[in-house]
Design a protein around this motif. Structure first.
Motif, PDB file in Angstrom:
ATOM      1  N   GLY A 141       0.855  -1.274   0.207  1.00 19.11           N
ATOM      2  CA  GLY A 141      -0.160  -0.021  -0.070  1.00 19.11           C
ATOM      3  C   GLY A 141       0.864   1.353  -0.026  1.00 19.11           C
ATOM      4  O   GLY A 141       2.122   1.073  -0.135  1.00 19.11           O
ATOM      5  N   GLU A 142       0.072   2.294   0.005  1.00 12.51           N
ATOM      6  CA  GLU A 142       0.738   3.493   0.072  1.00 12.51           C
ATOM      7  C   GLU A 142       1.503   3.765   1.556  1.00 12.51           C
ATOM      8  O   GLU A 142       0.569   3.945   2.484  1.00 12.51           O
ATOM      9  N   VAL A 143       2.842   4.128   1.492  1.00 17.48           N
ATOM     10  CA  VAL A 143       3.567   4.298   2.778  1.00 17.48           C
ATOM     11  C   VAL A 143       3.390   5.597   3.435  1.00 17.48           C
ATOM     12  O   VAL A 143       3.469   6.540   2.872  1.00 17.48           O
ATOM     13  N   GLN A 144       2.905   5.746   4.671  1.00 18.83           N
ATOM     14  CA  GLN A 144       2.832   6.898   5.476  1.00 18.83           C
ATOM     15  C   GLN A 144       4.082   7.200   6.154  1.00 18.83           C
ATOM     16  O   GLN A 144       4.568   8.225   5.990  1.00 18.83           O
ATOM     17  N   GLU A 145       4.551   6.295   6.675  1.00 15.71           N
ATOM     18  CA  GLU A 145       6.020   6.561   7.468  1.00 15.71           C
ATOM     19  C   GLU A 145       6.503   4.984   7.625  1.00 15.71           C
ATOM     20  O   GLU A 145       5.737   4.048   7.934  1.00 15.71           O
ATOM     21  N   ALA A 146       7.709   4.869   7.688  1.00 13.11           N
ATOM     22  CA  ALA A 146       8.566   3.929   7.996  1.00 13.11           C
ATOM     23  C   ALA A 146       9.935   3.827   8.477  1.00 13.11           C
ATOM     24  O   ALA A 146      10.565   4.994   8.352  1.00 13.11           O
ATOM     25  N   THR A 189      10.942   5.914   5.034  1.00 11.86           N
ATOM     26  CA  THR A 189       9.938   6.203   4.157  1.00 11.86           C
ATOM     27  C   THR A 189      10.195   6.325   2.630  1.00 11.86           C
ATOM     28  O   THR A 189       9.474   5.786   2.009  1.00 11.86           O
ATOM     29  N   ASP A 190      10.989   7.387   2.476  1.00 10.94           N
ATOM     30  CA  ASP A 190      11.165   7.806   1.009  1.00 10.94           C
ATOM     31  C   ASP A 190      12.027   6.697   0.106  1.00 10.94           C
ATOM     32  O   ASP A 190      12.228   6.830  -1.193  1.00 10.94           O
ATOM     33  N   LEU A 191      12.537   5.368   0.758  1.00 14.51           N
ATOM     34  CA  LEU A 191      13.236   4.559   0.066  1.00 14.51           C
ATOM     35  C   LEU A 191      12.488   3.375  -0.380  1.00 14.51           C
ATOM     36  O   LEU A 191      12.935   2.538  -1.228  1.00 14.51           O
ATOM     37  N   LEU A 192      11.085   3.446   0.110  1.00 11.01           N
ATOM     38  CA  LEU A 192      10.235   2.170  -0.098  1.00 11.01           C
ATOM     39  C   LEU A 192       9.152   2.652  -1.005  1.00 11.01           C
ATOM     40  O   LEU A 192       9.071   3.768  -1.412  1.00 11.01           O
ATOM     41  N   LYS A 193       8.802   1.607  -1.845  1.00 12.84           N
ATOM     42  CA  LYS A 193       7.793   1.831  -2.872  1.00 12.84           C
ATOM     43  C   LYS A 193       6.849   0.805  -2.744  1.00 12.84           C
ATOM     44  O   LYS A 193       6.947  -0.357  -2.199  1.00 12.84           O
ATOM     45  N   GLN A 194       5.680   0.929  -3.492  1.00 11.67           N
ATOM     46  CA  GLN A 194       4.628  -0.189  -3.497  1.00 11.67           C
ATOM     47  C   GLN A 194       5.120  -1.167  -4.210  1.00 11.67           C
ATOM     48  O   GLN A 194       5.905  -1.068  -5.323  1.00 11.67           O
ATOM     49  N   GLY A 195       4.810  -2.378  -3.971  1.00  8.33           N
ATOM     50  CA  GLY A 195       5.118  -3.591  -4.539  1.00  8.33           C
ATOM     51  C   GLY A 195       6.462  -4.002  -4.133  1.00  8.33           C
ATOM     52  O   GLY A 195       6.666  -4.221  -2.698  1.00  8.33           O
ATOM     53  N   PHE A 227      23.856  -9.777  11.494  1.00  9.61           N
ATOM     54  CA  PHE A 227      22.980  -8.620  11.385  1.00  9.61           C
ATOM     55  C   PHE A 227      21.547  -8.789  12.031  1.00  9.61           C
ATOM     56  O   PHE A 227      20.979  -9.886  12.183  1.00  9.61           O
ATOM     57  N   LEU A 228      21.131  -7.570  12.363  1.00 10.09           N
ATOM     58  CA  LEU A 228      19.628  -7.593  12.909  1.00 10.09           C
ATOM     59  C   LEU A 228      19.156  -6.332  12.369  1.00 10.09           C
ATOM     60  O   LEU A 228      19.600  -5.295  12.473  1.00 10.09           O
ATOM     61  N   MET A 229      17.658  -6.540  12.189  1.00  7.93           N
ATOM     62  CA  MET A 229      16.755  -5.368  11.488  1.00  7.93           C
ATOM     63  C   MET A 229      15.399  -5.487  11.740  1.00  7.93           C
ATOM     64  O   MET A 229      15.005  -6.649  11.494  1.00  7.93           O
ATOM     65  N   GLN A 230      14.912  -4.505  12.381  1.00 12.22           N
ATOM     66  CA  GLN A 230      13.549  -4.631  12.338  1.00 12.22           C
ATOM     67  C   GLN A 230      12.905  -3.366  11.759  1.00 12.22           C
ATOM     68  O   GLN A 230      13.359  -2.263  12.136  1.00 12.22           O
ATOM     69  N   MET A 231      11.922  -3.463  10.962  1.00 10.53           N
ATOM     70  CA  MET A 231      11.196  -2.312  10.242  1.00 10.53           C
ATOM     71  C   MET A 231       9.798  -2.304  10.304  1.00 10.53           C
ATOM     72  O   MET A 231       9.287  -3.298  10.161  1.00 10.53           O
ATOM     73  N   VAL A 232       9.167  -1.139  10.791  1.00 13.80           N
ATOM     74  CA  VAL A 232       8.042  -1.092  10.922  1.00 13.80           C
ATOM     75  C   VAL A 232       7.233  -0.188   9.944  1.00 13.80           C
ATOM     76  O   VAL A 232       7.882   1.072   9.492  1.00 13.80           O
ATOM     77  N   ILE A 233       6.318  -0.504   9.164  1.00 12.66           N
ATOM     78  CA  ILE A 233       5.689   0.383   7.887  1.00 12.66           C
ATOM     79  C   ILE A 233       4.276   0.558   8.158  1.00 12.66           C
ATOM     80  O   ILE A 233       3.466  -0.312   8.705  1.00 12.66           O
ATOM     81  N   ARG A 234       3.993   2.006   8.316  1.00 10.21           N
ATOM     82  CA  ARG A 234       2.543   2.363   8.417  1.00 10.21           C
ATOM     83  C   ARG A 234       2.090   2.912   7.346  1.00 10.21           C
ATOM     84  O   ARG A 234       2.509   3.524   6.648  1.00 10.21           O
ATOM     85  N   TYR A 235       1.003   2.396   6.903  1.00  7.32           N
ATOM     86  CA  TYR A 235       0.195   2.705   5.717  1.00  7.32           C
ATOM     87  C   TYR A 235      -0.797   3.719   5.841  1.00  7.32           C
ATOM     88  O   TYR A 235      -1.104   4.031   6.647  1.00  7.32           O
ATOM     89  N   ARG A 236      -1.079   4.511   4.903  1.00 11.11           N
ATOM     90  CA  ARG A 236      -1.999   5.376   4.640  1.00 11.11           C
ATOM     91  C   ARG A 236      -3.540   5.155   5.215  1.00 11.11           C
ATOM     92  O   ARG A 236      -4.333   5.842   5.692  1.00 11.11           O
ATOM     93  N   ASP A 237      -3.806   3.770   4.963  1.00  7.14           N
ATOM     94  CA  ASP A 237      -5.064   3.310   5.264  1.00  7.14           C
ATOM     95  C   ASP A 237      -5.137   2.680   6.621  1.00  7.14           C
ATOM     96  O   ASP A 237      -6.297   2.085   7.304  1.00  7.14           O
ATOM     97  N   GLY A 238      -4.305   2.957   7.449  1.00  2.45           N
ATOM     98  CA  GLY A 238      -4.048   2.683   8.843  1.00  2.45           C
ATOM     99  C   GLY A 238      -3.648   1.433   9.313  1.00  2.45           C
ATOM    100  O   GLY A 238      -3.252   1.167  10.523  1.00  2.45           O
ATOM    101  N   ARG A 239      -3.106   0.521   8.241  1.00  6.99           N
ATOM    102  CA  ARG A 239      -2.437  -0.750   8.752  1.00  6.99           C
ATOM    103  C   ARG A 239      -1.086  -0.397   9.125  1.00  6.99           C
ATOM    104  O   ARG A 239      -0.421   0.558   8.878  1.00  6.99           O
TER     105      ARG A 239
END
Length: 882
Positions: A141-146, A189-195, A227-239
């Motif tokens: 979906g459309e990313v609001q913040e990540a 946020t700006d590095l991610l894209k839908q798909g 290596f360790l990574m944890q990434m949270v993505i919040r979508y504009r639809d609230g997910r």
């Protein structure tokens, strides 16, 4: 006009990766004098337009503008917040400030889902190479913040869709690992894209599993770089969706085939995998990863002071030595690496060896590197212009020996990248003496060269460890030069983490030397609890409190401080403290021939520091309202001082040890019986004159020498000592062409020969502790212990007769403090100008015997033999005669 010009969060600008409820500070500006904040209003929002406000303080009646907490504000993990402030000075309300922001990290341990993963197996235990790690994810979906939180057991670069995330280098730095490991937080946020999106990392050995320490042992903390990574993505639809490292990631060998802190890096561009960190890459030949157990309780967010390339220097010249070697000169001893561009055929190599200085004949001198290779090898891919800089190592150097280079080498092909922890520069100093100005520059460059994640002793040879003594004596100087609060706060966690169960403090932090089988001549005698070294546990938190006005650092380190005092108390004998290996007045010139240990007895230096640290701890206990501790340790302090005086002073007031350092410590730590203070100061001057006006002090005596003189009526002698130009002196090094501070007064001897190569760093900041005196005495910028953080400033320059002028500034948490003074055309007259930031008060104390003539409205009075005046904020200019 009243204005909030700058907001800081935990003394940082726009920090990313806070792991708790933050505190705030701000700098005020006004075109009026004597302005104080009477009240403030603070707001926190989730958006820059403050449409979604999550915290409002309302008007709070308070003058506090350094350590302001938002009581009741409960931030959430991995979110961005904006903050703004409005203030009232009793007459005028400011408008709201421009917003600042901060980003939180993972705030609760149970929120961690990520696992450490590695592409290395047991067969890679002794490998110093690197590995790629990758995983493709679907953004639905459309990313609001990540936000991504990342770290490594080793060193890492993190990538999203082919782009390196952040500007950090040598991350996550060097800590005590299983007790304390930093992780970094990035807004992505700006590095991610839908798909389809690709996540990738390149991981190297670093401090974790590489060769480190005197014994050159590997795998000091573990044997698999992970290596360790944890990434949270919040979508504009609230997910909300979370991605993290786990068993489904894939690994592959990477082109860094060798990289070590001491020895440099080998990079084979022919092993590069095109688009390995981009979506759609064919992962044939990649293998599965393993997970590595690691306690999540050790993870700590790092919001600031991360290592970056801070500046870049061009080559000054390329020349041939008398021996025929081709050498690049960057004109400045620095820490970092060489970035270059090259055109070569497939398999051709660039080979560069970094080093600090030329010998007396102008040839390459690398013996002082000991076993450290400091060598870069780049194997060309053979496809046009190739650009390279190292990944998981750094070098200390001014010069570069060009061992191999395909084709013609031009100056524009190479650059020196200066690498150190990212800290705002806060101090400026200049005066009428050009050599002193160069000395100040040398001090700052040595700080840059050694404040690389931890305070190292030196950046070039096979050592580069966090010697606690160096960090202790230089702490106050470093705080004037740069904003070191976050840097030291992080490192002090490791000081506490690495203390022995009994409270002893290691010689180096992180502690890489304890618990090893040692054949080292020095460390076999003991690896912790040396006076002046271990006292970093008390002195550095106290210094941060003085400079930044922050009680939080005292609270955080309180148990560590108390344990250290307890250790000394346990091992003292009738209040005389000494324990196993003591460095004493290390590398003092009054040492016996062939010895590193100065002539001042260890009983004296150890007990002096025992008293000093205990006295500071009493003050700290009172500040934190720990009354019972304050009462107990005040009694202990009194007993230690009494014992020091009865043991190290004769009945006639003479000291039992006729060394410069003995008298310096007794004077500067206020251990002299008051009746003998003048006599002790006079004797120090006699000891100085006995050496022809030269110091013969080492690590313990040198930092306080000028203070002991100027603080006891001998400012003229302090200036004479500072301005000595022959050996041994600070300016001797400058005249010999130094661009950083040397480890030894005679690293390069007057006859052109070198000090012994076994311990002869030309970038070793310890003796740069004299910089503190330039700010506190020459400029006279001092803080009041009662109102720390320069809430109440004391301006008291000691101008002397040697300089025509001095000027400088210090950017405190409240704002910029400026001081300048000069001799006028009128004999004996001085012009003193100074600026005091809004919300601060100042006491001006002129030199003894000074008579003010023009006072700019300030009311001077005689106080304890000095003409003094008090004021609030503003800019002032006064004239006085002395």
């Amino acid at each position: 006009m009243l204005k909030v010009s700058e907001i800081t969060i935990e003394y940082l600008r726009n920090p990313v990766g806070l792991d708790g409820r933050p505190w705030f500070g701000w700098i005020l500006c006004s075109d009026k004098n004597n302005v104080n904040q009477e009240a403030y209003r603070l707001e926190i929002a989730r958006d820059e337009d403050f449409e979604t406000i999550v915290y409002e303080s309302g008007w709070v009646k308070s003058r506090e503008s350094i350590h302001v907490e938002a009581a009741g504000f409960c931030p959430s993990s991995c979110k961005k917040y904006f903050v703004r402030v409005q203030v009232y000075d009793g007459e005028e309300e400011s408008s709201f400030s421009e917003p600042a922001f901060f980003v939180t990290a993972v705030l609760e341990q149970e929120q961690w889902k990520a696992k450490f993963i590695t592409a290395e197996g047991s067969e890679d235990k002794d490998s110093s190479g690197s590995t790629y790690l990758r995983k493709e994810i679907e953004v639905s979906g459309e990313v609001q913040e990540a936000y991504a939180c990342t770290t490594a057991l080793g060193l890492y670069h993190f990538y999203i869709n082919g782009h390196k995330v952040g500007l950090d280098e040598m991350a996550p730095g060097w800590t005590s690992y299983k007790k304390h490991l930093c992780y970094q937080t990035y807004e992505v946020t700006d590095l991610l894209k839908q798909g389809a999106n690709a996540l990738g990392a390149m991981v190297g050995a670093g401090w974790y599993k590489g060769k480190m320490g005197f014994l050159h042992l590997r795998n000091n903390y573990g044997d698999q770089a992970s290596f360790l990574m944890q990434m949270v993505i919040r979508y504009r639809d609230g997910r909300e969706e979370t991605f993290f490292t786990e068993e489904s990631w894939l690994g592959h060998q990477a082109p860094v085939i060798f990289s070590e802190i001491y020895d440099g890096e080998i990079y084979d561009a022919g092993l590069e995998i095109e688009d390995w960190n981009c979506p759609g890459h064919c992962a044939d030949g990649w293998k599965g990863v393993q997970t590595v157990e690691f306690p999540k309780s050790a993870l700590t967010a790092q919001a600031g002071s991360k290592v970056k390339v801070i500046e870049t220097l061009e080559a000054r010249s390329i020349f041939q030595t008398p021996q025929g070697d081709r050498v690049i000169d960057f004109g400045q001893n620095l820490t970092g690496w060489v970035r270059f561009k090259v055109r070569g055929r497939t398999g051709e190599e660039v080979r560069l060896k970094c080093f600090e200085t030329l010998d007396s004949s102008g040839n390459v001198y690398s013996a002082n590197l000991r076993s450290a290779k400091e060598e870069i090898r780049y194997i060309c891919r053979g496809e046009g212009e190739e650009i390279y800089q190292p990944h998981f190592t750094f070098q200390g150097f001014r010069y570069v020996h060009v061992l191999d280079w395909p084709g013609e080498l031009k100056e524009e092909d190479v650059a020196a990248c200066v690498l150190h922890s990212d800290m705002e520069e806060t101090g400026e100093f200049s005066c009428s003496h050009p050599l002193v100005n160069q000395l100040h520059s040398n001090i700052k460059w040595s700080m840059k060269g050694n404040f690389l994640d931890i305070p190292t002793d030196c950046p070039q040879r096979d050592e580069r460890m966090g010697w606690t003594g160096d960090a202790q004596i230089f702490c106050r100087t470093s705080c004037y030069l740069m904003n070191t609060y976050t840097f030291f706060r992080k490192w002090l966690k490791d000081v506490a983490a690495d203390q022995t169960p009994e409270g002893g403090v290691p010689h180096v932090v992180p502690d890489i030397i304890s618990g090893r089988e040692k054949d080292d001549w020095l460390l076999s005698q003991g690896t912790h609890s040396a006076a002046a070294w271990a006292d970093v546990a008390v002195i550095n938190p106290w210094t941060l409190y003085l400079m930044y006005g922050d009680k939080a650092i005292l609270e955080e380190q309180y148990d560590s401080m108390k344990q250290w005092i307890g250790f000394m108390r346990t091992h003292a004998r009738d209040h005389i403290w000494n324990y196993k290996l003591q460095f004493g007045d290390w590398v003092a010139l009054d040492a016996e021939e062939g010895s590193y240990f100065g002539a001042t007895p260890n009983d004296l230096t150890c007990t002096a520091y025992y008293a000093y640290s205990t006295g500071l701890f009493v003050k700290i206990a009172l500040i934190l309202q720990r009354e019972e501790d304050a009462k107990e340790y005040e009694a202990l302090y009194g007993e230690i001082v009494k014992k020091f005086q009865s043991t190290f002073f004769e009945c006639d007031g003479s000291m039992t040890a006729m060394t410069q350092t003995a008298h310096i410590l007794a004077l500067h730590f206020n251990l002299v019986p008051e009746a003998y203070r003048r006599k002790t100061a006079e004797q120090l001057v006699k000891l100085l004159e006995k050496e022809g006006g030269h110091l013969v002090t080492g690590f313990v005596g040198t930092p306080y020498f000028l203070h002991a003189l100027s603080g006891n009526g001998y400012a003229d002698k302090a200036y004479e000592l500072l301005l000595k130009e022959d050996f041994p002196s600070w300016l001797y090094q400058v005249k010999r062409g130094a661009t950083t501070i040397w480890e030894h007064w005679d690293g390069l001897k007057p006859d052109g020969t070198m000090w012994s190569p076994d311990m002869n760093s030309f970038n070793h900041y310890a003796y740069g502790a004299v910089g503190e005196w330039l700010y506190r005495s020459v400029l006279g910028i001092e803080t009041d212990e009662v109102f720390s953080g320069y809430r109440h400033i004391i301006i008291s320059p000691q101008t002397g007769d040697a300089l025509a002028y001095a000027k400088g500034s210090y950017k405190s948490a409240l704002g910029l403090i400026r001081v300048s003074w000069e001799k006028t055309q009128t004999p004996g007259e001085r012009r003193l100008a100074f600026t005091v930031p809004v919300n601060a008060a100042v006491k001006i104390r002129l030199e003894k015997g000074a008579v003010p003539s023009e006072t700019d409205g300030l009311a001077f009075r005689l106080e304890d033999g000095y003409m003094t005046a008090e004021s609030g904020s503003g800019s002032f200019e006064i004239f006085y005669r002395k």
